[in-house]
Scaffold this motif. Sequence first.
Motif, mmCIF file in Angstrom:
data_model
loop_
_atom_site.group_PDB
_atom_site.id
_atom_site.type_symbol
_atom_site.label_atom_id
_atom_site.label_comp_id
_atom_site.label_asym_id
_atom_site.label_seq_id
_atom_site.Cartn_x
_atom_site.Cartn_y
_atom_site.Cartn_z
ATOM 1 N N PRO A 597 0.814 -0.986 -0.098
ATOM 2 C CA PRO A 597 -0.098 -0.257 0.138
ATOM 3 C C PRO A 597 0.321 1.092 -0.027
ATOM 4 O O PRO A 597 0.276 2.090 -0.112
ATOM 5 C CB PRO A 597 -0.662 0.105 1.562
ATOM 6 N N ASN A 598 2.546 1.401 0.029
ATOM 7 C CA ASN A 598 2.817 2.631 0.181
ATOM 8 C C ASN A 598 3.651 2.689 -1.134
ATOM 9 O O ASN A 598 4.143 3.806 -0.994
ATOM 10 C CB ASN A 598 4.751 1.691 1.419
ATOM 11 N N VAL A 599 2.936 2.239 -1.538
ATOM 12 C CA VAL A 599 3.738 2.687 -3.649
ATOM 13 C C VAL A 599 2.717 3.677 -3.993
ATOM 14 O O VAL A 599 1.387 4.694 -3.545
ATOM 15 C CB VAL A 599 4.046 1.406 -4.395
ATOM 16 N N ARG A 600 3.126 4.752 -5.254
ATOM 17 C CA ARG A 600 2.661 5.881 -5.482
ATOM 18 C C ARG A 600 0.850 5.666 -6.439
ATOM 19 O O ARG A 600 -0.291 6.194 -6.323
ATOM 20 C CB ARG A 600 3.028 6.813 -6.294
ATOM 21 N N PHE A 601 1.240 3.936 -7.244
ATOM 22 C CA PHE A 601 0.410 4.108 -8.292
ATOM 23 C C PHE A 601 -1.272 2.855 -7.125
ATOM 24 O O PHE A 601 -0.123 2.107 -6.043
ATOM 25 C CB PHE A 601 0.502 3.582 -8.989
ATOM 26 N N GLN A 602 -1.843 3.038 -7.612
ATOM 27 C CA GLN A 602 -3.130 2.029 -7.802
ATOM 28 C C GLN A 602 -3.397 0.979 -9.165
ATOM 29 O O GLN A 602 -3.655 1.772 -9.992
ATOM 30 C CB GLN A 602 -4.464 2.507 -6.655
ATOM 31 N N PHE A 603 -2.751 -0.445 -8.769
ATOM 32 C CA PHE A 603 -2.843 -1.315 -9.691
ATOM 33 C C PHE A 603 -3.890 -1.665 -9.630
ATOM 34 O O PHE A 603 -3.909 -2.977 -8.557
ATOM 35 C CB PHE A 603 -1.537 -1.846 -9.821
ATOM 36 N N ARG A 604 -5.071 -2.291 -11.217
ATOM 37 C CA ARG A 604 -6.093 -2.553 -11.316
ATOM 38 C C ARG A 604 -5.375 -3.355 -12.450
ATOM 39 O O ARG A 604 -4.992 -3.151 -13.327
ATOM 40 C CB ARG A 604 -7.268 -1.757 -11.249
ATOM 41 N N PRO A 605 -6.456 -5.109 -12.394
ATOM 42 C CA PRO A 605 -6.108 -5.629 -13.443
ATOM 43 C C PRO A 605 -7.416 -5.327 -14.868
ATOM 44 O O PRO A 605 -8.264 -4.925 -14.507
ATOM 45 C CB PRO A 605 -6.258 -7.331 -13.018
ATOM 46 N N LEU A 606 -6.868 -4.858 -15.943
ATOM 47 C CA LEU A 606 -8.121 -5.015 -16.686
ATOM 48 C C LEU A 606 -8.231 -6.714 -17.529
ATOM 49 O O LEU A 606 -7.413 -6.967 -18.077
ATOM 50 C CB LEU A 606 -6.953 -4.576 -17.742
ATOM 51 N N SER A 607 -9.491 -6.794 -17.633
ATOM 52 C CA SER A 607 -9.796 -9.134 -17.092
ATOM 53 C C SER A 607 -10.965 -8.377 -18.473
ATOM 54 O O SER A 607 -11.784 -7.597 -18.567
ATOM 55 C CB SER A 607 -10.327 -9.041 -16.290
ATOM 56 N N THR A 608 -10.557 -9.510 -19.093
ATOM 57 C CA THR A 608 -12.195 -9.964 -19.714
ATOM 58 C C THR A 608 -11.726 -11.860 -19.431
ATOM 59 O O THR A 608 -11.437 -12.188 -18.656
ATOM 60 C CB THR A 608 -12.590 -9.650 -21.229
ATOM 61 N N THR A 609 -13.205 -12.334 -20.235
ATOM 62 C CA THR A 609 -13.692 -12.901 -20.246
ATOM 63 C C THR A 609 -12.270 -14.417 -21.002
ATOM 64 O O THR A 609 -11.784 -15.817 -19.885
ATOM 65 C CB THR A 609 -14.400 -13.912 -21.356
ATOM 66 N N ARG A 610 -10.716 -13.588 -20.941
ATOM 67 C CA ARG A 610 -10.077 -14.666 -21.452
ATOM 68 C C ARG A 610 -9.110 -14.050 -20.002
ATOM 69 O O ARG A 610 -7.477 -15.089 -20.612
ATOM 70 C CB ARG A 610 -9.505 -13.673 -22.647
#
Length: 898
Positions: A597-610
């Motif tokens: 939690p201490n890094v600058r960015f919040q990373f989120r997955p870009l997900s589809t059915t694949r």
Amino acid sequence: MAAPETDFDRRPDPEALLALAEQEKSGKLCVFLGAAPGVGKTYAMLRRARSARDEGIDVVIGLAETHGRRETEELTVGLEVLPRRKAEYKGRTIEEFDIDAALARKPQLIIVDELAHTNAPDSRHPKRWQDVDELLRAGVNVWTALNIQHLESLADIVSKITGVSVRETVPDRVLQEAADVVLVDITPDELLQRLKEGKVYVPETAQRAIQNFFTPRNLTALRELALRRTADRVDDQMVGFLRQGAIEGPWATTERLLACVGPDASSQKVVRIAARLATGLNAPWIALHVARAGDDEQDAESVKQIHDALHLAERLGAQIERISGSDLAGEVLRYARRENITQIVVGRSRASYFGRLFRWSLTDEIVRRSDDVSVQVVMGDGREQATKKRRWFRPGNTHYWTGTSAAILSVALTVCAGYLLDRWLSLSNLSVIFLVPVVLCAAWFGLLPAIMAAVLGFFACDFFFVDPRYQLTIRDPSEFLALVVFLVVAFVTGMLASRVRQHSEFMRTRAEAAQSLFEFSRNLSGAANLEEVLWAAVAQIQKSLDARCVVLIPNADELAPSAAWPPLDELDPGETSAARWTLEKAEPAGWRTGTLPNVRFQFRPLSTTRGVLAVAGVQFRQPNEPLSAQQERTLTALLEQTAIAIDRSMLVGEAVKAAALEENEKLRMTLLSSLSHDLRTPLTSITGAVTSLRQLGEKMSQDDRQDLLASIEEETGRLSRFISNLIEMSRIEAGAVAPRREFVEVGDAVRAAVERSRKVFPDLNVSVSLSQGLPLIKGDVNLLSNVLFNLLDNANKYGGGSAAVYARREGGDVVISVTDEGQGVKPVDLERIFEKFYRGGRVDGRKAGTGLGLSICRGLVGAMGGTIIAQSPAIRRRGTRLVLRFPIPEQPRQGKAA
């Protein structure tokens, strides 16, 4: 009469079997649960670990806190102990559990003590239970120890019982998902005796603990909590075994709970109570926040309260939902009925003084209108309510002071206008003009300034325009009634105008969000490739959220930024680790998450059915403030569209590759077909002729032997031309053809090609016509001769036995044509005949040639700077004419021609 029960009716519960299958995929967790420190959890865990090792199980101690207890330390002897990771914290070196070493070792069973421990700031996970969760997902069985006060849903109860605030907590789902729970229990008297003997803490610390935390009352209460929670866990296991075995039993109707989360501090209490109820009922639950439509004035503290409460609910196993609407109670009840909610848990709320005059409080409204849903009201304390009431009157609330100033100023201007109207028109009642500031304040600043304008207008009208003037008294009862009516009308008008304002603000916000998404969708639809999609995505996210955005797409073993705006060269190691975690686990990581939690960015997955296609990182300008509901909705919508666009771009690229592979496969099959025909036929003829000569020898006549030798020579030349064509075609496709750029006499090349064809194709009748004074062209005489020979070869196969070669000048070009008298070519095939392996039919219908000759001719002519086209019909509605055109260069001076 009831239908007889069948085996199908007694089948195992599918959900129970699926849960069992999921457990088999990962490691198993065993929690040694105790009521308090010192009951012997670590001791019991190590004793069982030694027994497991004696049974042949690969046991490793990842971390065991013995706290200097000699009998506990003796149990670690003979067991493999992983080295601890050293970390710097506040100027000193501390030792932490090394999860990377554990994953590399990957034993059958690992001991990880103190589940609720908080890791050092530079660790991959902030909490040790998250390390354990990663080990389980990697297929490693874990044994750990936990005190009952560290369960998240019991933290407030323990704090109230013991007077000690619990800072380190573990989500209840960890205990619920554990394969086994072992209760380590001793009586309070035994624990106090161990404490006095120094088996728990050193004597000085033990004495303070006995006086504060370790009292008989506290220990008895904690012991009851541990026993009850263990009993609940055993009951859940028994129900699971019954369902998996299709054993009959009365199953209770499924309960679904809804916890209402607001901007006050009591929301966390509501969440914890809902979590305990859901655990007790073994029911799923949802944490819901309803934002008032058009309410964009929440301060940072309120947004933080909402975020913290929802984050707590997520850690406790709730499903998180955010919606908006003008009728908060109606939205809550509509959602509850749509999701089949059976119980609503809501904090007690009180409407303001003015609010109680015109409407119910939110809690009262939900209770009054919930006909078919049970409502449980959680009581808050007076401090929370007082804080909520004073929210509008904070000195820093600029909106309040602006609205107040506007109300005072507008009423003052209305008084001035009233003086003018009273002097010019002598009106008997001027109260109606004071509705103007009420409506204006409601439309521009909201309900409270409108109410203030109505009250000020009431007193201003009485003071300045009702006899006796300049006194707050009313002589005539009719004037008093008129002012009262004015005040009521002003209040109602202000409320309606304020509601219209809120609705218009809400619609404006929705329209802006919809317009932003529409523009983004249009930009994505116009993106031609993946790179354009990524740049459109990062630019739109930066524009919509005023935040830096970076998108990372995996390439082999690397995960590097593919697009970023504002530009970003590279991520630091911690950010790269968080991004890789998101890619591998399909979970958010980084800022305000449970992983790094201490890094600058919040990373989120870009997900589809694949699956996860890419990772998006967002860095906000205000790292200390959580995302608002509108920002969360906008970010989620943009990331979902980005994922779909990336998936579409990748599918297009894969489709292009598949089409190329299909085309290559067609060419390969065509080549094999051509080889099988064009190699087998001459080889068969050669083999037959050689066999006849060998077997018959002198028995054959001289003429027959000469015919066979001629056949061998002809078929050998055919094979030689075929192989030469294949080599030439491969050189052209590889770009290896580099013709000499020298002056060429066209007539010499034509005569050489015709002479060669007459030797190879004696049955072909070739006529030649060359114009006088043909200029020189630039090229390669050998290549040009080969081109003309291939054209004559084509005429021999398809031209009906005769061909004509013409060379002449047309404008700035030299034109060479080869014309035959065959059946000709269909107009649709005039370009196809230059494709590789395209073969026309012979007069007798059989396939002929390899289909490479004309393709080679086009490649060689293009390499020399010329063009070649086909024309059909050529003469008398028959035949085909192949036309070569070369530009005429500047001619060399006489005597210097090559």
